[in-house]
Design a protein around this motif. Sequence first.
Motif, PDB file in Angstrom:
ATOM      1  N   LYS A 204      30.602 -10.622  52.554  1.00 28.17           N
ATOM      2  CA  LYS A 204      31.968 -10.120  52.358  1.00 28.17           C
ATOM      3  C   LYS A 204      32.690  -9.900  53.689  1.00 28.17           C
ATOM      4  N   SER A 205      31.997  -9.208  54.610  1.00 27.97           N
ATOM      5  CA  SER A 205      32.642  -8.950  55.905  1.00 27.97           C
ATOM      6  C   SER A 205      32.818 -10.245  56.693  1.00 27.97           C
ATOM      7  N   THR A 206      31.877 -11.155  56.516  1.00 25.49           N
ATOM      8  CA  THR A 206      31.996 -12.460  57.182  1.00 25.49           C
ATOM      9  C   THR A 206      33.282 -13.164  56.755  1.00 25.49           C
TER      10      THR A 206
ATOM     11  N   MET B 167      39.765  -3.837  60.168  1.00 25.98           N
ATOM     12  CA  MET B 167      38.362  -3.960  60.507  1.00 25.98           C
ATOM     13  C   MET B 167      37.561  -2.781  59.977  1.00 25.98           C
ATOM     14  N   GLN B 168      36.326  -3.078  59.647  1.00 26.57           N
ATOM     15  CA  GLN B 168      35.462  -2.051  59.103  1.00 26.57           C
ATOM     16  C   GLN B 168      35.106  -1.001  60.166  1.00 26.57           C
ATOM     17  N   TYR B 169      34.959  -1.437  61.404  1.00 28.31           N
ATOM     18  CA  TYR B 169      34.603  -0.512  62.479  1.00 28.31           C
ATOM     19  C   TYR B 169      35.652  -0.549  63.581  1.00 28.31           C
TER      20      TYR B 169
ATOM     21  N   LEU C  39      41.459  -5.831  53.480  1.00 31.15           N
ATOM     22  CA  LEU C  39      40.905  -4.523  53.821  1.00 31.15           C
ATOM     23  C   LEU C  39      39.421  -4.506  53.505  1.00 31.15           C
ATOM     24  N   ASP C  40      38.625  -4.395  54.556  1.00 32.63           N
ATOM     25  CA  ASP C  40      37.172  -4.351  54.355  1.00 32.63           C
ATOM     26  C   ASP C  40      36.766  -2.884  54.261  1.00 32.63           C
ATOM     27  N   GLU C  41      36.597  -2.420  53.052  1.00 33.81           N
ATOM     28  CA  GLU C  41      36.372  -0.987  52.819  1.00 33.81           C
ATOM     29  C   GLU C  41      34.922  -0.699  52.485  1.00 33.81           C
ATOM     30  N   THR C  42      34.035  -1.237  53.285  1.00 36.77           N
ATOM     31  CA  THR C  42      32.635  -1.149  52.909  1.00 36.77           C
ATOM     32  C   THR C  42      32.078   0.260  53.000  1.00 36.77           C
ATOM     33  N   ASP C  43      31.313   0.560  52.050  1.00 36.43           N
ATOM     34  CA  ASP C  43      30.417   1.703  51.898  1.00 36.43           C
ATOM     35  C   ASP C  43      30.630   2.908  52.797  1.00 36.43           C
TER      36      ASP C  43
HETATM   37 MG   LIG Z   1      30.425  -5.717  55.026  1.00 33.91          MG
END
Ligand SMILES: [Mg+2]
Length: 254
Positions: free
Chosen positions: A47-49, A91-93, A172-176
């Motif tokens: 997903k993030s990729t 970005m997630q981070y 929007l990468d809203e991971t965990d």
């Molecule tokens: Mg991810």
Amino acid sequence: MATLEIRDLHVSVGDGSDGAKEILRGVDLTVKAGETHAIMGPNGSGKSTLAYAVAGHPKYEVTSGSVTLDGEDVLAMSVDERARAGLFLAMQYPVEVPGVSVSNFLRSAVTAVRGEAPKLREFSKEMKAAMDALSIDPAFAQRSLNEGFSGGEKKRHEILQLEMLKPKVAVLDETDSGLDVDALKVVSEGVNRFASGDTGVLLITHYTRILRYVKPDFVHVFAGGRVVAEGGPELADELENEGYEKYVKAGASL
Ligand SMILES: [Mg+2]
Ligand SMILES: Nc1ncnc2c1ncn2[C@@H]1O[C@H](COP(=O)(O)OP(=O)(O)O)[C@@H](O)[C@H]1O
């Protein structure tokens, strides 16, 4: 009507000792203005990729397929050109930048997207209005970028950028990790706000939690680097109850 089209996208990552590894194995996805799409899938499914590849991160090599925004070749664009074309990628981070204020950062981002620097007074007014609309404390504008931001503050900043940049399509990468209830609510309110307008939203998430607050028009299940199932919001409910197991098997056997 803005349309982001991803066609048969293959992406590899890493050039370490064991060579490049193919992560995305033929992703097809179409996001139109005003639609909200959720991409859901187990950890490590790519997903993030997908987000990084669309963003133009140099580590992620597109080996075949296409990404277009209103027919324009996104993959041929620089990162700045992507932003100017109307893509927003959260970005997630996010990186901490001591000494650069939220306000300075936003002005640079707005300048990059619009192609010219907004007049300082007009920009300040615009930013104040956006912050008011999102119930963000005015003092937030003077904070150092991402430094010590709580989960909720990171998300507020993300949504503030959306409000100021008015992208055609937002990924929007809203991971965990790190999404407390406060952060979840900020993201949901923001997404709901944009989803009712002209922005197309691609919301990437592992947990189904956020989908209690955001009702996507379309849900895509991701496994093994591709979309293995698609449906409406009911698919998110099914995933919440049954998990990803059957899709992981389907992804592996493709
Ligand atoms: Mg991810
Ligand atoms: N920069 C990278 N270097 C090496 N491997 C990576 C990198 N980014 C992702 N991967 C690998 O690609 C796969 C998919 O990761 P990712 O896209 O982060 O999945 P997800 O976001 O769905 O959890 C994982 O096996 C991960 O280890």
